[in-house]
Design a protein around this motif. Structure first.
Motif, PDB file in Angstrom:
ATOM      1  N   ASP A 328       0.648  -1.201  -0.061  1.00  0.00           N
ATOM      2  CA  ASP A 328      -0.199  -0.119   0.019  1.00  0.00           C
ATOM      3  C   ASP A 328       0.707   1.181  -0.041  1.00  0.00           C
ATOM      4  O   ASP A 328       0.660   2.201  -0.765  1.00  0.00           O
ATOM      5  CB  ASP A 328      -0.980   0.125   1.320  1.00  0.00           C
ATOM      6  CG  ASP A 328      -1.986  -0.923   1.171  1.00  0.00           C
ATOM      7  OD1 ASP A 328      -2.635  -1.141   0.009  1.00  0.00           O
ATOM      8  OD2 ASP A 328      -2.326  -1.567   2.237  1.00  0.00           O
ATOM      9  N   LEU A 329       1.710   1.269   0.905  1.00  0.00           N
ATOM     10  CA  LEU A 329       2.553   2.640   1.109  1.00  0.00           C
ATOM     11  C   LEU A 329       4.001   2.361   1.361  1.00  0.00           C
ATOM     12  O   LEU A 329       4.367   1.488   1.992  1.00  0.00           O
ATOM     13  CB  LEU A 329       1.854   3.167   2.283  1.00  0.00           C
ATOM     14  CG  LEU A 329       2.642   4.568   2.823  1.00  0.00           C
ATOM     15  CD1 LEU A 329       2.475   5.524   1.707  1.00  0.00           C
ATOM     16  CD2 LEU A 329       1.919   4.914   4.146  1.00  0.00           C
ATOM     17  N   PHE A 330       4.947   3.108   0.776  1.00  0.00           N
ATOM     18  CA  PHE A 330       6.164   3.117   1.091  1.00  0.00           C
ATOM     19  C   PHE A 330       6.644   4.360   1.560  1.00  0.00           C
ATOM     20  O   PHE A 330       6.325   5.412   1.027  1.00  0.00           O
ATOM     21  CB  PHE A 330       7.226   2.802  -0.255  1.00  0.00           C
ATOM     22  CG  PHE A 330       8.622   2.512   0.158  1.00  0.00           C
ATOM     23  CD1 PHE A 330       8.988   1.334   0.452  1.00  0.00           C
ATOM     24  CD2 PHE A 330       9.663   3.459   0.156  1.00  0.00           C
ATOM     25  CE1 PHE A 330      10.564   0.964   0.697  1.00  0.00           C
ATOM     26  CE2 PHE A 330      10.849   3.398   0.659  1.00  0.00           C
ATOM     27  CZ  PHE A 330      11.150   2.055   0.970  1.00  0.00           C
ATOM     28  N   LEU A 331       7.364   4.311   2.714  1.00  0.00           N
ATOM     29  CA  LEU A 331       7.591   5.708   3.448  1.00  0.00           C
ATOM     30  C   LEU A 331       9.213   5.508   3.200  1.00  0.00           C
ATOM     31  O   LEU A 331       9.990   4.963   3.891  1.00  0.00           O
ATOM     32  CB  LEU A 331       7.698   5.364   5.084  1.00  0.00           C
ATOM     33  CG  LEU A 331       6.133   5.439   5.179  1.00  0.00           C
ATOM     34  CD1 LEU A 331       5.960   5.035   6.955  1.00  0.00           C
ATOM     35  CD2 LEU A 331       5.393   6.817   5.081  1.00  0.00           C
ATOM     36  N   ALA A 332       9.660   6.708   2.373  1.00  0.00           N
ATOM     37  CA  ALA A 332      11.061   6.927   2.171  1.00  0.00           C
ATOM     38  C   ALA A 332      11.362   8.103   3.337  1.00  0.00           C
ATOM     39  O   ALA A 332      11.039   8.955   3.338  1.00  0.00           O
ATOM     40  CB  ALA A 332      11.203   7.595   0.801  1.00  0.00           C
ATOM     41  N   ALA A 333      12.680   7.724   4.072  1.00  0.00           N
ATOM     42  CA  ALA A 333      12.933   8.458   4.989  1.00  0.00           C
ATOM     43  C   ALA A 333      14.465   9.010   4.943  1.00  0.00           C
ATOM     44  O   ALA A 333      15.209   8.519   4.163  1.00  0.00           O
ATOM     45  CB  ALA A 333      12.957   7.756   6.415  1.00  0.00           C
ATOM     46  N   LEU A 334      14.360  10.514   5.421  1.00  0.00           N
ATOM     47  CA  LEU A 334      15.873  11.060   5.191  1.00  0.00           C
ATOM     48  C   LEU A 334      16.504  11.523   6.512  1.00  0.00           C
ATOM     49  O   LEU A 334      15.570  12.009   7.553  1.00  0.00           O
ATOM     50  CB  LEU A 334      15.633  12.455   4.596  1.00  0.00           C
ATOM     51  CG  LEU A 334      15.921  12.474   3.099  1.00  0.00           C
ATOM     52  CD1 LEU A 334      15.557  13.914   2.612  1.00  0.00           C
ATOM     53  CD2 LEU A 334      17.342  12.017   2.520  1.00  0.00           C
ATOM     54  N   GLY A 335      17.468  10.841   6.821  1.00  0.00           N
ATOM     55  CA  GLY A 335      18.250  11.318   8.166  1.00  0.00           C
ATOM     56  C   GLY A 335      17.295  10.519   9.372  1.00  0.00           C
ATOM     57  O   GLY A 335      16.619  10.009   9.059  1.00  0.00           O
ATOM     58  N   GLU A 336      18.167  10.507  10.544  1.00  0.00           N
ATOM     59  CA  GLU A 336      17.691   9.823  11.618  1.00  0.00           C
ATOM     60  C   GLU A 336      16.189  10.014  12.132  1.00  0.00           C
ATOM     61  O   GLU A 336      15.371   9.396  12.354  1.00  0.00           O
ATOM     62  CB  GLU A 336      18.530  10.033  12.999  1.00  0.00           C
ATOM     63  CG  GLU A 336      19.545   8.982  13.067  1.00  0.00           C
ATOM     64  CD  GLU A 336      19.083   7.545  13.047  1.00  0.00           C
ATOM     65  OE1 GLU A 336      18.116   7.144  13.847  1.00  0.00           O
ATOM     66  OE2 GLU A 336      19.173   6.939  12.035  1.00  0.00           O
ATOM     67  N   GLU A 337      16.037  11.754  12.040  1.00  0.00           N
ATOM     68  CA  GLU A 337      14.672  11.989  12.423  1.00  0.00           C
ATOM     69  C   GLU A 337      13.517  11.536  11.704  1.00  0.00           C
ATOM     70  O   GLU A 337      12.391  11.060  11.810  1.00  0.00           O
ATOM     71  CB  GLU A 337      14.875  13.394  12.677  1.00  0.00           C
ATOM     72  CG  GLU A 337      15.778  13.999  13.571  1.00  0.00           C
ATOM     73  CD  GLU A 337      15.329  14.832  14.660  1.00  0.00           C
ATOM     74  OE1 GLU A 337      14.421  15.735  14.435  1.00  0.00           O
ATOM     75  OE2 GLU A 337      15.708  14.393  15.548  1.00  0.00           O
ATOM     76  N   GLY A 338      13.666  11.525  10.349  1.00  0.00           N
ATOM     77  CA  GLY A 338      12.813  11.314   9.307  1.00  0.00           C
ATOM     78  C   GLY A 338      12.517   9.687   9.617  1.00  0.00           C
ATOM     79  O   GLY A 338      11.414   9.462   9.423  1.00  0.00           O
TER      80      GLY A 338
END
Ligand code: AMP
Length: 424
Positions: A328-338
């Motif tokens: 359904d959904l991919f969460l692309a994250a940047l950096g530790e906080e993301g």
């Protein structure tokens, strides 16, 4: 040291699971419509159940069983089929006392020590139905109709049904004699297996696949010429129902099936796409089995089909089948906080029934986006510093290639993903 799976027993990898799940679902769906209830049986039984139930002289019992002694020297066998187990369970749990008429189905692995080839393995899977407790010819037609309905639901056409009747125990005695008389003139030219069968049970000669033996088998007497009045009438009525229902069949006078428990109606559903192992499923009546296992006289009818063979045909014929479910959904994250936000959002969305994935390999944003494309995720959200600060982000519908502004709460995201899912 290199480990490999046991010969004839293979892994079913995630890429194929779509087919398996869909076929199982269809079997369960048709079973519900035809009022069959599921039964789950052990993979092992006492050897005696099969040697008595299926018959000592059948290939299955004689050559193909995985039999071993347990720690207390009891002979156990990995089940080569499930009908004998269903009949055992029917008696053991007194199902026949409460309600003698039972319609049951099963799905599961079976084991036979056969020569592996296309469509034939040593661990394979069968789905099967058993209708126990009635001699009504309409029930034979019901079971055959189940098979055709399932094939229809799977979108399979171009199949043919072979039908025959091998009569009751007395008819078979007469037929056996007729076969012994006929084969007497040829048996010296036939294979060693056939010669052995000639002495133990001439009916089993009809199982032989040797092309040389087939020459003689094709000319052998037909079982329908040895039916008593009752069995003849039963067969006429079964055909009458099949005609009324518009279910196709062709009479195959040499079809007797490889297991001893069959009586009266026998049938096989054949696909041209399978090559030498062309039977998609096979079954028939087994009016004597429950009694043979120590129960009251109880007629029954059923069939079993091979999952692997069905899937082989589906892969050839029905390409829309077997697609894996999309993420359904991919969460692309940047950096530790993301990443932290991605982990927590994933947790709450998954608990709302949404499939979510994120990167666990420290990959660059570009690689994460490429991956979301590659796995054909339905939606994508990028979580970076900006998004963290504002708690606002953009959700991308990957099919439409459109983006929308969204507040980054699980509820708001779930609303969009669920909404589009149900609207599909
Ligand atoms: P049977 O129990 O021999 O009547 O077989 C019923 C169905 O199970 C066949 O029509 C095949 O579709 C399937 N089947 C039987 N034996 C095997 C095997 N060794 N490997 C794969 N499928 C099989």
């Amino acid at each position: 040291m290199k480990y490999e799976s046991v010969r004839g027993m293979r892994d079913i990898l995630p890429g194929e699971i779509g087919y398996w799940k869909q076929v199982e679902e269809k079997v369960r769906g048709v079973a519900t419509c035809f009022c069959y209830r599921e039964i789950r049986l052990p993979l092992m039984e006492h050897t005696e159940l099969f040697s008595r139930g299926i018959g000592e002289e059948t290939d299955v019992v004689n050559k193909e069983m995985y039999t071993f002694l347990d720690k207390k020297n009891r002979s156990l066998t990995l089940r080569p089929e499930a009908t004998a187990s269903v009949a055992r369970a029917y008696l053991e749990h007194g199902l026949h006392v409460r309600e003698p008429f039972q319609k049951l189905f099963y799905i599961g692995p079976m084991f036979r020590y056969e020569k592996p080839q296309k469509g034939r393995s040593r661990q394979f899977h069968q789905y099967g139905v058993e209708a126990i407790g009635s001699l009504d010819p309409a029930l034979d037609a019901d079971v055959i109709s189940f098979a055709w309905t399932l094939m229809d639901m799977l979108g399979l056409s171009g199949l043919s049904l072979r039908l025959n009747s091998i009569g009751c125990a007395e008819d078979r005695q007469r037929y056996r004699k007729a076969l012994a008389g006929y084969f007497a003139a040829h048996i010296d030219e036939m294979c060693t297996d056939c010669r052995r069968r000639y002495d133990s049970n001439p009916l089993r000669i009809l199982d032989c696949k040797e092309s040389h033996c087939q020459l003689y088998i094709q000319q052998a007497p037909a079982s329908i010429d040895y039916l008593c009045a009752d069995c003849d009438r039963h067969f006429v009525e079964v055909r009458g129902y099949l005609d009324k229902l518009g279910l196709n069949y062709g009479i195959d006078a040499r079809l007797i099936r490889g297991l001893d428990y069959y009586t009266r109606t026998v049938f096989e559903l054949i696909s041209k796409d399978l090559g030498a192992q062309d039977a998609l499923l096979g079954g028939g009546r087994y009016d004597g089995l429950v009694q043979l296992l120590g129960g009251p006289a109880t007629p029954a009818v059923g069939f079993a089909g091979g999952m692997e063979r069905l899937i082989l045909v589906l892969q050839k014929k029905n390409r829309s089948f077997g697609r894996e479910e999309r993420l359904d959904l991919f969460l692309a994250a940047l950096g530790e906080e993301g990443r932290l936000l991605a982990v927590t959002l994933a947790q709450s969305l998954r608990s709302q029934g949404i499939s979510v994935d994120l990167d666990y390999r420290g990959r660059s944003l570009r690689k994460q986006l490429g991956y979301a494309d590659q796995i054909e995720a339905r939606y994508l959200i990028v979580l970076g510093e900006d998004e963290l600060g504002s708690k606002q982000g953009r959700i991308k519908n990957m099919d439409k290639r459109e983006e929308y502004e969204i507040s980054l709460t699980a509820d708001a995201i779930a609303h969009i993903v669920h909404g589009s899912k149900h609207g599909d």
